[in-house]
Design a protein around this motif. Structure first.
Motif: not given
Length: 313
Positions: A204-219
Motif C-alpha cells: 500500500v505504501a509503495i503502490s498507493v502513497t508512493g505513486m502519489d508522491v511520484v505524480l506530485i513530483g512530475f506535476s
C-alpha cells in the motif's frame, strides 16, 4: 489491569503508553502538541467557513482546499484528544474496537489527504501549464469524481487492514508503546505470523502513497519548467514562491509519515521516543501549516478573512 493480562483471542482493551521513558515530561510535551492542535482547528475551520459562505470562492482550487481542510481536521482530531488525555490524565486504556477504529481512520484519512494533495497538484498544473483549457478540464462533475475517487480508493486499500488485524490472536501483553493505534503497532502484539500484514502494508505504501508522491513530483516538475519560460520576472518569482511553499508542506506531510512507516518494519536502531515524536508530527504539523500555506497565503482567501475581521470590529 486484570482484563488486559488475560489470555484471549482478542483482548478487551489495549494500553497506550504515550512516550515510554518520558512519562515525567508528558505535561511539558503536551504543550506544543496541544498548541499545534488548537492552531490546526482554528486555521482549518476558518478556511472552511470562508469558502463555504463566499460563493466567489466556489472554484476548483478552493473546493480542493476545502476538502484538504476537512481531512486535516479529521486527521488531527483522530489522535490528539486521546494523546492529550494520556499526557494530562493518564487515561491509557483504549478498547480493542476503539483501537481498530482509530487505526482505520488514521490510515484512511492519510491516504485520502494524499489523494487530495495529488488533485491539488494537478489543479495547479492545469492552471499554469494549460490555462486556456482550465475551465473545460476541471468542470464541477470532474471535481466530484476526483473527490469520490480519493475517498473510494482510501476505503478499498484500508479496509483490509481491519481484516488483517481481526484474524490475529493476541495472547501476550496488550501494551502499545505509542500515543495512538497504528496497523503495525497493533500487529506486533499478536502471537502469530504477521508476514501478510507487513507485505500488505509495504504494498500500500509503495503502490498507493508512493505513486502519489511520484505524480506530485512530475506535476510540480512540469509547473517549474513552465514557470522558467514565463516572460515576466515578477510572475516567475510569485510562481516560485507559491510552488516552493507547497512543496515544503508536501515534504512535511510525506517525510515523517514514511519515516514512521518504515521505522515500524526496519528501524530497530531508531529510539522509540524519536519514532513516536515523528509519528505525531505528520498528524499535527501539516494540518497546522496547510491553512497558512494554501489558505492565508492565497490572496482571495486572505482578503475575505481580513474583511470578516474588520466587519466584526
Amino acid at each position: 489491569m486484570s482484563i488486559l493480562n488475560t489470555t484471549s483471542f482478542h483482548p478487551s482493551a489495549f494500553l497506550l503508553l504515550g512516550i515510554p521513558g518520558m512519562e515525567d515530561q508528558h505535561i511539558w510535551i503536551s504543550i506544543p502538541f496541544c498548541s499545534m492542535y488548537i492552531m490546526a482547528l482554528l486555521g482549518n475551520s476558518t478556511i472552511l467557513l470562508v469558502i463555504a459562505f463566499d460563493k466567489t470562492l466556489h472554484e476548483p482550487m478552493y473546493l480542493f482546499l476545502c476538502i484538504l481542510s476537512l481531512t486535516d481536521l479529521v486527521l488531527c482530531s483522530i489522535t490528539s484528544p486521546k494523546m492529550l488525555a494520556i499526557f494530562w490524565f493518564g487515561v491509557q486504556p483504549i478498547s480493542f474496537h476503539g483501537c481498530l477504529t482509530q487505526m482505520f481512520f488514521v490510515h484512511t484519512v492519510f491516504v485520502t489527504e494524499s489523494g487530495v494533495l495529488l488533485a491539488m497538484a494537478f489543479d495547479r498544473f492545469v492552471a499554469i501549464c494549460r490555462p486556456l483549457h482550465y475551465s473545460s478540464i476541471l468542470k464541477p462533475w470532474v471535481i466530484g469524481k476526483i473527490i469520490v475517487a480519493c475517498i473510494s480508493r482510501s476505503l478499498i486499500v484500508d479496509i483490509p487492514f481491519i481484516i488483517l488485524i481481526h484474524r490475529l490472536p493476541f495472547c501476550g501483553h496488550h501494551v502499545i508503546p505509542h500515543t495512538y493505534c497504528e496497523h503495525m503497532g497493533i500487529a506486533k502484539l499478536a502471537c502469530a505470523n504477521i508476514k501478510i500484514n507487513i507485505i500488505y502494508g509495504l504494498t500500500v505504501a509503495i503502490s498507493v502513497t508512493g505513486m502519489d508522491v511520484v505524480l506530485i513530483g512530475f506535476s510540480y516538475g512540469f509547473i517549474l519548467h513552465t514557470v522558467l519560460h514565463l516572460p515576466s520576472q515578477d510572475a516567475q518569482l510569485k510562481a516560485f514562491s507559491t510552488c516552493g511553499s507547497h512543496i515544503c508542506v508536501i515534504m512535511v506531510f510525506y517525510n515523517p509519515a514514511f519515516f514512521s512507516f518504515f521505522t515500524h518494519r526496519f528501524g530497530y536502531w531508531v529510539p522509540p521516543q524519536v519514532h513516536i515524536f515523528v509519528a505525531n508530527l505528520y498528524l499535527l504539523v501539516p494540518p497546522m501549516l496547510n491553512p497558512l500555506v494554501y489558505g492565508i497565503n492565497t490572496k482571495h482567501i486572505c482578503q475575505r478573512i481580513l474583511t470578516l475581521i474588520r466587519g466584526n470590529k
